[in-house]
Design an enzyme around this catalytic site. Structure first.
Site, PDB file in Angstrom:
ATOM      1  N   SER A 185      32.459  -6.048   5.690  1.00  0.00           N
ATOM      2  CA  SER A 185      31.255  -5.015   5.751  1.00  0.00           C
ATOM      3  C   SER A 185      31.426  -3.713   5.318  1.00  0.00           C
ATOM      4  O   SER A 185      30.578  -2.853   5.072  1.00  0.00           O
ATOM      5  CB  SER A 185      30.336  -5.708   6.766  1.00  0.00           C
ATOM      6  N   HIS A 213      27.741 -10.562   2.969  1.00  0.00           N
ATOM      7  CA  HIS A 213      27.459  -9.653   1.852  1.00  0.00           C
ATOM      8  C   HIS A 213      27.625 -10.067   0.402  1.00  0.00           C
ATOM      9  O   HIS A 213      27.621  -9.188  -0.391  1.00  0.00           O
ATOM     10  CB  HIS A 213      28.430  -8.392   2.001  1.00  0.00           C
ATOM     11  N   LYS A 244      20.276  -9.294   4.197  1.00  0.00           N
ATOM     12  CA  LYS A 244      20.903  -8.300   2.856  1.00  0.00           C
ATOM     13  C   LYS A 244      19.878  -8.777   1.854  1.00  0.00           C
ATOM     14  O   LYS A 244      18.831  -8.416   1.360  1.00  0.00           O
ATOM     15  CB  LYS A 244      22.147  -8.544   3.016  1.00  0.00           C
TER      16      LYS A 244
HETATM   17  N1  PMP Z   1      28.375 -11.125   9.092  1.00  0.00           N
HETATM   18  C1  PMP Z   1      28.556  -9.936   8.455  1.00  0.00           C
HETATM   19  C2  PMP Z   1      29.802  -9.893   7.722  1.00  0.00           C
HETATM   20  C3  PMP Z   1      27.811  -8.772   8.512  1.00  0.00           C
HETATM   21  O1  PMP Z   1      28.151  -7.936   7.688  1.00  0.00           O
HETATM   22  C4  PMP Z   1      26.718  -9.152   9.404  1.00  0.00           C
HETATM   23  C5  PMP Z   1      25.483  -7.770   9.429  1.00  0.00           C
HETATM   24  N2  PMP Z   1      26.001  -6.742   9.376  1.00  0.00           N
HETATM   25  C6  PMP Z   1      26.323 -10.231   9.878  1.00  0.00           C
HETATM   26  C7  PMP Z   1      27.245 -11.330   9.911  1.00  0.00           C
HETATM   27  C8  PMP Z   1      25.200 -10.391  10.915  1.00  0.00           C
HETATM   28  O2  PMP Z   1      24.031 -10.517  10.132  1.00  0.00           O
HETATM   29  P1  PMP Z   1      22.469 -10.220  10.730  1.00  0.00           P
HETATM   30  O3  PMP Z   1      22.144  -8.857  10.405  1.00  0.00           O
HETATM   31  O4  PMP Z   1      21.697 -11.470  10.129  1.00  0.00           O
HETATM   32  O5  PMP Z   1      22.519 -10.585  12.221  1.00  0.00           O
END
Ligand code: PMP
Length: 397
Positions: A185, A213, A244
């Site tokens: 991320s 992502h 996203k």
């Molecule tokens: N996994 C990854 C790789 C992420 O980047 C994120 C959010 N930044 C999440 C899980 C968590 O997702 P959510 O925003 O739906 O809680």
């Protein structure tokens, strides 16, 4: 000792505010089409969002969300397990499973919760989790809640992963699972999924890829990193988020029917937490229609990412392009990165500063990310602001 002392002693945020560099929790008062936001008296180009397909403001998506509120109300006020399952939850899970070419899918309130629930329920005390050191916090937290051993390998280092797989003895009845982000991320780089598949076969491990992502944007049909690498059938479980490309809130795990059914009945994130709201479910369904019917949105996105990469490189910046809609610009030390970020804000550009431990030491960055709906003017404004600030701070790549 007062347990609250740690809070009373906490100074970091206020110290940063005192320097004028504090960049967090900035309230957006208006979001203009998704690519522009109003903060205080400023309109800014948004280059720090995960709204990769720009669907948060698509009229079709907004209409679907409004209609679902009219039909089902604003919330489900209960978990999927009990009173919180709507017909559209089931439709959404069937559609997602079909889209990802998996047998079944179960959703929960956020991607964070999905990871925590799925990992904690699958990895028992005889099992071993092999996780990339840079995995998302929700994977780490899921592994903490699981009773399994959690071994971390160096970021994207397949030799280190193999060393761990080779040297870790299983107790009788135990199994192995390799867990990785599909797109990491912060740096935006892709996991080495084909190599992970080969190691999983060699050492009899299951694979879970967190494609938060990637789903919707990566791969010829937007099915994520396994599709991009042509190994979809070899990845057991795909985790995703709706925060996203799917323009709302929620998370899912897709995989073999029995495994999803087990998660459905045992994951505490599913059983003990309320289900996704009708507006979010309808948003996901509308986004899925668009993701399937309009591949040109992905083409537009990749063209824009390529344009920005070239632009940053021509300006002399050190750009990390890992093959995702995220381009991270390496600035170096923390203070310069925060100052750069502040000046970008003053120039009307919103990006996210990323400091260690989220970035490697000495490699603080400005994480920029793009939307299929950014206009040429938006993109040129971002590049223009980076140029001005770099000249002012006398750093040029
Ligand atoms: N996994 C990854 C790789 C992420 O980047 C994120 C959010 N930044 C999440 C899980 C968590 O997702 P959510 O925003 O739906 O809680």
């Amino acid at each position: 000792m007062d347990l609250f002392n740690k809070a009373y002693r906490y100074r970091r945020a206020n110290d940063l505010k005192a320097t004028g560099l504090y960049p967090y929790f900035r309230p957006i008062t208006e979001s203009c089409g998704g690519t522009r936001v109003q903060i205080g008296d400023r309109e800014l180009v948004m280059a720090g969002s995960n709204n990769y397909l720009g669907l948060t403001h698509d009229p079709r998506v907004m209409k679907a969300a409004r209609e679902a509120v009219d039909h089902f109300g604003t919330g489900c006020t209960g978990s999927r397990f009990l009173n919180g399952t709507l017909s559209i939850h089931e439709q959404m899970e069937e559609r997602l499973a079909a889209f990802l070419q998996k047998e079944a899918c179960i959703t929960s309130g956020t991607g964070y919760q999905t990871n925590v629930g799925a990992i904690a329920t699958l990895a028992g005390k005889s099992d071993v989790i092999f996780g990339d050191r840079d995995n998302h916090a929700s994977i780490i937290d899921g592994a903490r809640l699981a009773f399994a051993r959690h071994l971390k390998y160096r970021h994207n280092d397949m030799e280190d992963l193999e060393r761990l797989l080779q040297t870790t003895e299983l107790v009788p009845g135990g199994g192995r699972i390799i867990i990785t982000d599909g797109v990491f991320s912060m740096l935006g780089d892709l996991a080495h999924v084909p190599e992970i598949v080969a190691l999983a076969k060699k050492y009899e491990a299951r694979i879970m890829v967190d494609d938060a992502h990637a789903v919707g944007v990566v791969g010829p049909n937007g099915r994520g990193t396994p599709e991009h690498f042509g190994v979809s059938d070899d990845v057991d479980l795909v985790i995703g988020t709706f925060s996203k490309s799917f323009a709302c809130l929620g998370g899912f795990v897709a995989g073999p029917r029995e495994v999803i059914d087990y998660i459905r009945h045992t994951s505490r994130s599913v059983i003990f937490s309320a289900s996704m709201t009708p507006g979010s479910v309808a948003t996901v369904l509308a986004c899925l229609d668009i993701i399937e019917a309009e591949p040109e949105r992905r083409t537009q996105l990749w063209d824009k990412v390529a344009y920005m990469k070239r632009g940053f490189e021509e300006l002399g910046f050190d750009v990390i392009d890992g093959g995702s809609p995220i381009l991270s610009i390496v600035i170096g030390d923390d203070t310069t990165t925060m100052e750069f970020n502040k000046q970008l804000f003053e120039q009307g550009v919103f990006v996210n500063p990323v400091l260690p431990p989220a970035a490697p030491p000495g490699m603080s960055l400005l994480r920029t990310s793009y939307m299929a709906t950014h206009t040429q003017d938006d993109l040129d404004e971002i590049l223009g602001a980076f140029k001005v600030v770099a000249e002012r701070l006398r750093i040029m790549g």
